[in-house]
Motif scaffolding. Structure first.
Motif, PDB file in Angstrom:
ATOM      1  N   UNK A 150       3.166  -4.459 -11.088  1.00 29.26           N
ATOM      2  CA  UNK A 150       1.884  -3.969 -10.575  1.00 29.26           C
ATOM      3  C   UNK A 150       1.868  -2.455 -10.466  1.00 29.26           C
ATOM      4  N   UNK A 151       2.931  -1.891  -9.883  1.00 28.23           N
ATOM      5  CA  UNK A 151       2.960  -0.446  -9.656  1.00 28.23           C
ATOM      6  C   UNK A 151       3.612   0.325 -10.803  1.00 28.23           C
ATOM      7  N   UNK A 152       4.225  -0.393 -11.737  1.00 28.84           N
ATOM      8  CA  UNK A 152       4.748   0.232 -12.936  1.00 28.84           C
ATOM      9  C   UNK A 152       5.929   1.147 -12.720  1.00 28.84           C
ATOM     10  N   UNK A 153       6.768   0.846 -11.721  1.00 28.37           N
ATOM     11  CA  UNK A 153       7.958   1.651 -11.454  1.00 28.37           C
ATOM     12  C   UNK A 153       9.190   0.835 -11.843  1.00 28.37           C
ATOM     13  N   UNK A 154      10.103   1.460 -12.580  1.00 35.10           N
ATOM     14  CA  UNK A 154      11.334   0.756 -12.927  1.00 35.10           C
ATOM     15  C   UNK A 154      12.031   0.332 -11.642  1.00 35.10           C
ATOM     16  N   UNK A 155      12.422  -0.954 -11.581  1.00 35.67           N
ATOM     17  CA  UNK A 155      12.873  -1.530 -10.324  1.00 35.67           C
ATOM     18  C   UNK A 155      14.290  -2.070 -10.442  1.00 35.67           C
ATOM     19  N   UNK A 191       0.838  -1.210   0.000  1.00 38.80           N
ATOM     20  CA  UNK A 191       0.000   0.000   0.000  1.00 38.80           C
ATOM     21  C   UNK A 191       0.865   1.249   0.000  1.00 38.80           C
ATOM     22  N   UNK A 192       1.913   1.209   0.774  1.00 37.94           N
ATOM     23  CA  UNK A 192       2.806   2.371   0.904  1.00 37.94           C
ATOM     24  C   UNK A 192       3.541   2.642  -0.410  1.00 37.94           C
ATOM     25  N   UNK A 193       4.045   1.608  -1.046  1.00 36.58           N
ATOM     26  CA  UNK A 193       4.761   1.787  -2.307  1.00 36.58           C
ATOM     27  C   UNK A 193       3.824   2.337  -3.376  1.00 36.58           C
ATOM     28  N   UNK A 235       4.746   5.654  -5.216  1.00 37.08           N
ATOM     29  CA  UNK A 235       5.014   5.585  -6.655  1.00 37.08           C
ATOM     30  C   UNK A 235       4.400   6.776  -7.380  1.00 37.08           C
ATOM     31  N   UNK A 236       3.296   7.311  -6.851  1.00 33.34           N
ATOM     32  CA  UNK A 236       2.631   8.452  -7.491  1.00 33.34           C
ATOM     33  C   UNK A 236       3.456   9.731  -7.401  1.00 33.34           C
ATOM     34  N   UNK A 237       4.486   9.720  -6.564  1.00 34.64           N
ATOM     35  CA  UNK A 237       5.355  10.889  -6.457  1.00 34.64           C
ATOM     36  C   UNK A 237       6.334  10.978  -7.615  1.00 34.64           C
ATOM     37  N   UNK A 238       6.483   9.884  -8.367  1.00 39.12           N
ATOM     38  CA  UNK A 238       7.305   9.946  -9.561  1.00 39.12           C
ATOM     39  C   UNK A 238       8.775   9.637  -9.391  1.00 39.12           C
ATOM     40  N   UNK A 239       9.161   8.603  -8.634  1.00 34.41           N
ATOM     41  CA  UNK A 239      10.595   8.256  -8.555  1.00 34.41           C
ATOM     42  C   UNK A 239      11.097   7.745  -9.906  1.00 34.41           C
ATOM     43  N   UNK A 240      12.346   8.026 -10.220  1.00 35.00           N
ATOM     44  CA  UNK A 240      12.945   7.515 -11.447  1.00 35.00           C
ATOM     45  C   UNK A 240      13.027   5.987 -11.386  1.00 35.00           C
ATOM     46  N   UNK A 241      13.319   5.460 -10.208  1.00 35.92           N
ATOM     47  CA  UNK A 241      13.300   4.013 -10.001  1.00 35.92           C
ATOM     48  C   UNK A 241      13.143   3.735  -8.520  1.00 35.92           C
ATOM     49  N   UNK A 242      12.861   2.489  -8.182  1.00 37.78           N
ATOM     50  CA  UNK A 242      12.899   2.033  -6.793  1.00 37.78           C
ATOM     51  C   UNK A 242      13.855   0.851  -6.730  1.00 37.78           C
ATOM     52  N   UNK A 243      14.454   0.655  -5.562  1.00 33.84           N
ATOM     53  CA  UNK A 243      15.384  -0.455  -5.354  1.00 33.84           C
ATOM     54  C   UNK A 243      14.936  -1.260  -4.143  1.00 33.84           C
ATOM     55  N   UNK A 244      15.196  -2.555  -4.177  1.00 34.12           N
ATOM     56  CA  UNK A 244      14.818  -3.453  -3.081  1.00 34.12           C
ATOM     57  C   UNK A 244      16.056  -4.221  -2.644  1.00 34.12           C
TER      58      UNK A 244
END
Length: 587
Positions: A73-78, A36-38, A42-51
């Motif tokens: 699912x969230x459509x963020x480059x990971x 839920x948090x991600x 994600x709507x804030x527009x990060x260039x990517x997320x890392x795990x």
């Protein structure tokens, strides 16, 4: 899309950008709430997320699951972290194939912590010794499919005292085929700027993104600074010391410093930052709001208002217009984000267990471990070690990196006695009955409040003591609540009403709570089955790590392994905080 291409586009625009880093939560509820948090972040527009990836693949399945959700699912480059320590080629290939199947094209190639220290650690057969080996392997086996990132250390790696030699190793990683760099977190912008310029002067031209971590709590800051040994500006250190008993003031200072640091980096022509979130949300949103970053560069007016200092509503919730369900969720998120989320925080929090996100790992090499903790070969050696730690003659334990905190100092007499009896304590707190929140030793939270807590003791109990100890705890119910588990996974508790585990599995005991002006009662410290068992796995893993400080067939290694196999981890809570001394009668 490859992150390196996205970074080059962002850098060419000379507009501020950011990315986020998360870690796999220790519990299923924590993972569900992190999703839920991600989604909101994600709507804030990060260039990517890392795990992140646990040492030796400890979080492999959950890391891949989280990466797949972020990407698909969230459509963020990971970017999936991948450590190679204690990983053979088969395990690495499995991780890379899993990432490829999930559409993940970006890997941050890391060595990771060595599980045994330098003296006895060797790479797995067919495995890797250093991150450069992993970079070369990925390039040779997968060509250009993966975009590979590596870590940079502006002040050198903690294990290499020769900073110039360390820089040579770093350059070799880039030359082996790295496409971008993410730096270790920094608290001093000038340190990063000088290092970045050194990289460029030495021909390292790939995108380099500085790591930034908004300070979330005084204790987590101290621990991270201790483990990473990064430079901390003296002014920041002094201000944190002044504010350390006021959790909100520490968070406010953390936001302020992060904003100032990002502004200093931007003034030097460095426009992107990689934000280590620790799975927390509010401080990150406040930083971006103050910088007017996010959602395409600027937050909307409603989102900016929602994320201003002191606010608890997220941008996504504000844009949605609120509502009862949203308000309740926001209130819960505030509790999760406002107070420490370490071992005994709310296990539903995405940040539960964030004090050490990479799992149990001793911070000594074998020689240092033997020097500080000796060569235990019998139970009395363990008792002597714990007594020495409690009395301040030994600076740390395998389960505790630092000396006793001021709050625990008032329990030294009692802790010394029970450790001498063979109950090896790893956590404890005294009972409190309405102490001002500004108290220098016990206070926390906003000013003008009062804090309460129940006495508890957590300890390892050898097999010969456990039977009698358990019967004593059971006879003291319901005043005394206990949780007990061993290495094999056997579990006992008297915390479930009607002895119905299925109906009461989520029952929790509040260990600490506070009452503050204009706020509901806050319970930042809880103990329940989920949180206890998550910690149990880590606590017994530490026994194994300690045993590997000695050769495999040595008397010390055999003794420590056997002791871990036979002892129990027990958490004892005295629910009557009005009579603070009764808990010690249990021992």
């Amino acid at each position: 899309m490859k992150v390196s291409d996205k970074l080059r586009q962002a850098l060419a625009s000379e507009k501020p950008f950011f990315s986020f880093e998360y870690f796999p939560p220790k519990t299923e509820q924590g993972l569900a709430n992190l999703y839920d948090r991600i989604e909101r972040m994600a709507r804030l527009g990060p260039v990517f997320v890392a795990v992140t990836w646990g040492a030796g693949g400890a979080t492999a399945q959950r890391t891949l699951e989280l990466c797949s959700a972020c990407q698909g699912v969230f459509g963020v480059e990971t970017v999936m972290h991948l450590t190679c320590t204690n990983m053979d080629k088969k395990m690495v290939d499995s991780a890379l194939e899993g990432a490829k199947a999930a559409g993940i094209q970006n890997i941050l190639a890391l060595r990771g912590d060595t599980p045994r220290g330098e003296e006895y650690w060797t790479a797995c057969e067919g495995g890797f010794s250093y991150a450069v080996d992993l970079v070369r392997y990925i390039r040779s086996e997968y060509g250009d499919y993966f975009c590979i990132g590596v870590a940079g250390y502006p002040e050198g790696h903690t294990e290499n005292p020769d900073s110039e030699k360390d820089f040579e190793y770093f350059k070799a990683k880039v030359e082996a085929g790295a496409d971008f760099v993410v730096s270790q977190l920094a608290y001093d912008a000038d340190v990063f700027v000088q290092w970045e310029r050194k990289c460029r002067a030495n021909g390292i031209m790939v995108p380099i993104v500085p790591g930034v971590l908004p300070i979330q709590s005084y204790q987590s800051f101290r621990r991270l600074a201790f483990l990473t040994r990064v430079s901390v500006p003296e002014e920041l250190r002094e201000r944190l010391e002044e504010a350390k008993t006021n959790d909100q003031a520490v968070k406010d200072l953390g936001v302020e410093h992060a904003v100032t640091m990002v502004q200093s980096l931007q003034a030097a022509g460095i426009y992107g930052v990689h934000i280590t979130t620790l799975n927390l949300e509010n401080s990150v949103q406040r930083v971006l709001a103050a910088l007017e970053m996010g959602a395409g560069g600027l937050l909307s007016p409603v989102a900016r208002q929602a994320t201003s200092a002191g606010s608890v509503v997220t941008a996504a919730a504000a844009a949605a217009g609120g509502g009862t369900g949203v308000a309740e969720g926001v209130a819960q998120r505030r509790v999760w984000d406002d107070f420490p989320n370490g071992r005994w925080g709310d296990a539903r929090s995405p940040a539960f267990g964030n004090i050490d996100t990479y799992g149990a790992m001793l911070r000594f090499d074998p020689q240092g471990a033997r020097r500080v903790w000796g060569r235990p070969k019998q139970l009395s050696d363990i008792s002597d070690l714990f007594v020495g730690y409690v009395e301040g003659r030994i600076p740390s334990l395998p389960w505790s990196d630092e000396p006793l905190r001021a709050e625990t100092q008032r329990l030294v007499t009692e802790l010394t006695r029970i450790n001498q009896l063979g109950y090896w304590t790893v956590a404890s707190q005294p009972a409190l009955d309405g102490v001002p929140s500004t108290d220098a030793t016990h206070g926390w939270g906003p000013r003008g409040g009062y804090v309460y807590q129940k006495a508890f003791v957590e300890c390892f109990v050898p097999r010969d003591l456990f039977g009698l100890f358990l019967s004593r705890l059971q006879s003291a119910a319901p005043r005394i609540t206990y949780y007990a588990a061993n290495k094999q996974g056997d579990f006992m508790t008297n915390a479930f009403s009607n002895n119905s585990e299925s109906e009461n599995a989520s029952a929790a005991t509040a260990l600490t709570w506070g009452v503050f002006p204009g706020r509901a009662v806050v319970q930042p410290t809880l103990i329940d089955k989920m949180s206890f068992l998550a910690w149990r796995a880590e606590a017994f893993q530490t026994w194994r790590e300690w045993a590997t400080m000695f050769p495999a067939d040595s008397p010390e290694s055999r003794f420590l392994t056997a002791t871990a196999d036979e002892c129990w981890l027990v958490n004892v809570v005295d629910n009557d905080y009005k009579r603070p001394d009764a808990i010690w009668n249990m021992f």
